[in-house]
Write a protein that holds these residues in place. Structure first.
Motif, PDB file in Angstrom:
ATOM      1  N   GLU A   1      37.321  -7.713 104.267  1.00 27.39           N
ATOM      2  CA  GLU A   1      37.564  -6.705 103.224  1.00 27.39           C
ATOM      3  C   GLU A   1      36.699  -6.955 101.997  1.00 27.39           C
ATOM      4  OE1 GLU A   1      41.274  -4.809 100.633  1.00 27.39           O
ATOM      5  OE2 GLU A   1      41.627  -6.533 101.949  1.00 27.39           O
ATOM      6  N   TYR A   2      36.358  -8.211 101.761  1.00 31.70           N
ATOM      7  CA  TYR A   2      35.604  -8.556 100.559  1.00 31.70           C
ATOM      8  C   TYR A   2      34.237  -9.147 100.894  1.00 31.70           C
ATOM      9  CZ  TYR A   2      40.127  -7.751  98.425  1.00 31.70           C
ATOM     10  OH  TYR A   2      41.298  -7.178  98.026  1.00 31.70           O
ATOM     11  N   LYS A   3      33.671  -8.684 102.017  1.00 35.58           N
ATOM     12  CA  LYS A   3      32.311  -9.092 102.363  1.00 35.58           C
ATOM     13  C   LYS A   3      31.407  -7.864 102.377  1.00 35.58           C
ATOM     14  CE  LYS A   3      33.113 -13.402 104.854  1.00 35.58           C
ATOM     15  NZ  LYS A   3      32.561 -14.290 105.886  1.00 35.58           N
ATOM     16  N   THR A   4      30.208  -8.049 101.880  1.00 30.05           N
ATOM     17  CA  THR A   4      29.251  -6.968 101.688  1.00 30.05           C
ATOM     18  C   THR A   4      28.795  -6.347 103.000  1.00 30.05           C
ATOM     19  OG1 THR A   4      28.375  -7.844  99.633  1.00 30.05           O
ATOM     20  CG2 THR A   4      26.865  -6.531 100.938  1.00 30.05           C
ATOM     21  N   GLN A   5      28.626  -5.017 102.962  1.00 24.93           N
ATOM     22  CA  GLN A   5      27.844  -4.340 103.984  1.00 24.93           C
ATOM     23  C   GLN A   5      26.423  -4.170 103.432  1.00 24.93           C
ATOM     24  OE1 GLN A   5      29.003  -3.775 107.027  1.00 24.93           O
ATOM     25  NE2 GLN A   5      27.079  -2.895 107.723  1.00 24.93           N
ATOM     26  N   VAL A   6      26.238  -3.291 102.461  1.00 19.33           N
ATOM     27  CA  VAL A   6      24.973  -3.205 101.722  1.00 19.33           C
ATOM     28  C   VAL A   6      25.218  -3.507 100.251  1.00 19.33           C
ATOM     29  CG1 VAL A   6      23.108  -1.671 100.963  1.00 19.33           C
ATOM     30  CG2 VAL A   6      23.919  -1.550 103.318  1.00 19.33           C
ATOM     31  N   PHE A   7      26.289  -2.928  99.703  1.00 20.57           N
ATOM     32  CA  PHE A   7      26.588  -3.086  98.286  1.00 20.57           C
ATOM     33  C   PHE A   7      27.630  -4.184  98.098  1.00 20.57           C
ATOM     34  CE2 PHE A   7      25.152   1.201  99.027  1.00 20.57           C
ATOM     35  CZ  PHE A   7      24.197   1.369  98.036  1.00 20.57           C
ATOM     36  N   VAL A   8      27.386  -5.062  97.133  1.00 27.76           N
ATOM     37  CA  VAL A   8      28.300  -6.161  96.873  1.00 27.76           C
ATOM     38  C   VAL A   8      29.620  -5.593  96.369  1.00 27.76           C
ATOM     39  CG1 VAL A   8      28.680  -8.251  95.499  1.00 27.76           C
ATOM     40  CG2 VAL A   8      26.427  -7.759  96.456  1.00 27.76           C
ATOM     41  N   ASN A   9      30.702  -6.281  96.693  1.00 26.93           N
ATOM     42  CA  ASN A   9      32.051  -5.754  96.486  1.00 26.93           C
ATOM     43  C   ASN A   9      32.298  -5.227  95.078  1.00 26.93           C
ATOM     44  OD1 ASN A   9      35.218  -6.576  95.927  1.00 26.93           O
ATOM     45  ND2 ASN A   9      34.855  -5.585  97.898  1.00 26.93           N
ATOM     46  N   HIS A  10      31.780  -5.913  94.081  1.00 29.62           N
ATOM     47  CA  HIS A  10      32.093  -5.501  92.713  1.00 29.62           C
ATOM     48  C   HIS A  10      31.328  -4.257  92.278  1.00 29.62           C
ATOM     49  CE1 HIS A  10      28.358  -7.857  91.886  1.00 29.62           C
ATOM     50  NE2 HIS A  10      28.198  -6.957  90.964  1.00 29.62           N
TER      51      HIS A  10
ATOM     52  N   LEU B   1      21.066   5.782  95.157  1.00 31.45           N
ATOM     53  CA  LEU B   1      19.830   5.118  95.559  1.00 31.45           C
ATOM     54  C   LEU B   1      19.025   5.986  96.525  1.00 31.45           C
ATOM     55  CD1 LEU B   1      21.286   2.756  94.198  1.00 31.45           C
ATOM     56  CD2 LEU B   1      20.469   1.269  96.013  1.00 31.45           C
ATOM     57  N   LEU B   2      19.701   6.884  97.213  1.00 25.91           N
ATOM     58  CA  LEU B   2      19.048   7.876  98.063  1.00 25.91           C
ATOM     59  C   LEU B   2      19.360   9.261  97.521  1.00 25.91           C
ATOM     60  CD1 LEU B   2      19.948   6.616 101.683  1.00 25.91           C
ATOM     61  CD2 LEU B   2      17.860   6.142 100.372  1.00 25.91           C
ATOM     62  N   THR B   3      18.480  10.212  97.840  1.00 28.07           N
ATOM     63  CA  THR B   3      18.719  11.607  97.475  1.00 28.07           C
ATOM     64  C   THR B   3      18.609  12.472  98.724  1.00 28.07           C
ATOM     65  OG1 THR B   3      16.390  12.148  97.054  1.00 28.07           O
ATOM     66  CG2 THR B   3      17.666  11.195  95.219  1.00 28.07           C
TER      67      THR B   3
ATOM     68  N   TYR C   1      15.530   1.449 106.024  1.00 26.70           N
ATOM     69  CA  TYR C   1      14.895   0.163 105.719  1.00 26.70           C
ATOM     70  C   TYR C   1      13.973   0.297 104.505  1.00 26.70           C
ATOM     71  CZ  TYR C   1      12.282  -4.170 106.300  1.00 26.70           C
ATOM     72  OH  TYR C   1      11.699  -5.398 106.080  1.00 26.70           O
ATOM     73  N   ARG C   2      13.148   1.334 104.498  1.00 29.15           N
ATOM     74  CA  ARG C   2      12.183   1.516 103.407  1.00 29.15           C
ATOM     75  C   ARG C   2      12.848   1.919 102.099  1.00 29.15           C
ATOM     76  NH1 ARG C   2       9.682   4.863 107.159  1.00 29.15           N
ATOM     77  NH2 ARG C   2      10.234   6.640 105.827  1.00 29.15           N
ATOM     78  N   ASN C   3      13.813   2.821 102.177  1.00 25.80           N
ATOM     79  CA  ASN C   3      14.305   3.471 100.980  1.00 25.80           C
ATOM     80  C   ASN C   3      15.633   2.944 100.439  1.00 25.80           C
ATOM     81  OD1 ASN C   3      12.327   5.895 100.599  1.00 25.80           O
ATOM     82  ND2 ASN C   3      12.832   5.909 102.776  1.00 25.80           N
ATOM     83  N   LEU C   4      16.420   2.295 101.292  1.00 32.53           N
ATOM     84  CA  LEU C   4      17.706   1.765 100.841  1.00 32.53           C
ATOM     85  C   LEU C   4      17.702   0.245 100.836  1.00 32.53           C
ATOM     86  CD1 LEU C   4      20.600   2.267  99.910  1.00 32.53           C
ATOM     87  CD2 LEU C   4      21.294   2.303 102.320  1.00 32.53           C
ATOM     88  N   TYR C   5      17.463  -0.363 101.992  1.00 40.10           N
ATOM     89  CA  TYR C   5      17.562  -1.824 102.072  1.00 40.10           C
ATOM     90  C   TYR C   5      16.474  -2.510 101.255  1.00 40.10           C
ATOM     91  CZ  TYR C   5      20.159  -0.251 106.192  1.00 40.10           C
ATOM     92  OH  TYR C   5      20.996   0.412 107.038  1.00 40.10           O
ATOM     93  N   ARG C   6      15.354  -1.815 100.983  1.00 42.30           N
ATOM     94  CA  ARG C   6      14.295  -2.378 100.160  1.00 42.30           C
ATOM     95  C   ARG C   6      14.232  -1.724  98.781  1.00 42.30           C
ATOM     96  NH1 ARG C   6      15.044  -5.846 102.884  1.00 42.30           N
ATOM     97  NH2 ARG C   6      13.685  -7.027 104.282  1.00 42.30           N
TER      98      ARG C   6
END
Length: 405
Positions: A79-88, A239-241, A330-335
């Motif tokens: 529940e408190y582990k990141t997928q892409v965005f940190v929990n806070h 972060l994406l549009t 990968y290009r637009n979100l993770y980077r």
């Protein structure tokens, strides 16, 4: 009278199983798994557990595995582990827990349509990320770098370590003592070096054989889930549009269809409607393509599945479209620079913790201290990997901030 068990197009009734035996005369496993395809995994034919146990009274073996996973400490920590965005960073972004639940939902839908074992596919789906570090892939990469001279770190192997050794719920054994088939599905990737150490569980990585249909389904469902919820979270975060996503055919074709069907749709509703349609397309294509593969190779047993090429797959067209989406993310979100900034902080936290504990293991809780110097790095890795995002940040402050207790 024809035998309905041999005809997948006919529904089975209580008198159709076990030579006409009634439900009352059958075990829970026999009754619940009687309608499965011959190539499905049946819990009554499992290769068993590492530590023998009495058969469950009111569940199948794979249901027991699923239940043990859900009640595990590692599962709650997701529940408190990141997928892409940190929990806070926000309450509405996916975590490892919500991701695992979405994978399980997709996988069960596919399994039901293919008449394979839903309980096994759910158990694998819920357990596949139990070994993930805090801070997502950035945390894993940092811990792998720290462990380079000590056998490395890989979250699939860590998930296996969690269910085999690290959970402490039972008096008779360490870990959760899951069935071979569940453990096999959790181990999605494995180097040949590690495979040799795992014996029977690692054999398929050395011989080129496949895991069960259920494990293959969980693997593809994982990708369907994270590609689509990362689009959703990326748009929600800003972060994406939607304009950027116009270059992705899989997105744009479904977005245009949603706007044609509902001309006034906009905002979050348009995003949800589009993502919903994409997931449906991917699931339907997966089922149809897998059914064609099953017809082509005609497996009549789980052993036939293991000997065949991968059977659970998308069509070439849809696979290519999904690959374009994956590259876009990968290009637009993770980077994205904001994600990269957080990833840099995450690496600093994980490396700082590892270095501090390696320099003085007395800083560790007693359960993670070892008189065997060779074992100490792995125990440190276990400790860090088990942390949630916020606990890792708190430990870092405890070690490096003077006014923090």
């Amino acid at each position: 009278m024809s035998d309905r068990r041999s005809d997948p197009g006919m529904a089975a009734g209580p008198a159709d199983f076990a030579g006409g035996a009634s439900r009352e005369a059958m075990s829970p496993a026999a009754w619940q798994e009687a309608g499965l395809a011959p190539y499905a995994a049946h819990s009554s034919r499992s290769r068993g557990r590492r530590h023998p146990e009495p058969l469950p009274a009111a569940r199948t073996e794979f249901q027991r595995d699923r239940d043990r996973i859900v009640h595990s400490t590692a599962f709650r920590r997701l529940e408190y582990k990141t997928q892409v965005f940190v929990n806070h960073e926000g309450d509405l972004f996916r975590t490892r827990l919500t991701h695992s639940l979405e994978v399980a939902q997709i996988a069960r839908s596919v399994a039901r349509n293919l008449r394979v074992n839903e309980d096994l596919v759910e158990a694998i789906s819920l357990a596949h990320d139990l070994g993930h570090t805090p801070f997502g892939h950035a945390g894993q990469d940092a811990l792998n770098e720290c462990m380079r001279e000590h056998g490395g770190f890989e979250h699939n192997l860590q998930s296996l370590a969690v269910v085999d050794e690290l959970e402490e719920h039972y008096g008779a054994f360490d870990g959760l003592n899951l069935c071979f088939e569940t453990r096999e599905g959790i181990l999605k990737h494995c180097s040949r070096e590690h495979a040799r150490r795992l014996g029977e569980l690692g054999e398929r990585f050395l011989t080129g054989r496949q895991p069960s249909i259920e494990a293959q389904i969980a693997n593809v469902a994982d990708e369907i889930a994270y590609n689509n919820h990362d689009v959703d979270d990326g748009l929600r975060s800003g972060l994406l549009t939607i304009g950027q996503l116009a270059e992705v055919e899989l997105w744009q074709s479904h977005y245009d269809a949603a706007r044609r069907d509902f001309p006034a749709i906009e905002g979050r509703r348009a995003v949800h409607e589009t993502v919903r349609r994409i997931i449906n397309t991917l699931i339907v294509d997966l089922i149809e393509t897998t059914n064609r593969n099953l017809a082509k190779y005609a497996p009549s047993s789980l052993d036939d599945v293991r000997a065949a090429p991968p059977l659970v797959a998308h069509s070439e067209q849809v696979a290519a479209q999904a690959a374009v989406l994956k590259r876009f993310l990968y290009r637009n979100l993770y980077r994205h620079y904001r994600v990269m900034r957080m990833a840099n902080k995450a690496r600093r936290v994980v490396k700082g913790l590892f270095d501090a504990f390696s320099s003085d293991p007395r800083l560790l809780p007693p359960a993670y201290q070892s008189s065997d110097g060779g074992m100490q790095p792995r125990l440190i890795a276990h400790y860090i990997a088990g942390m949630t995002d916020r606990y890792a940040q708190k430990e870092y402050r405890r070690l490096f901030v003077v006014d923090d207790d």
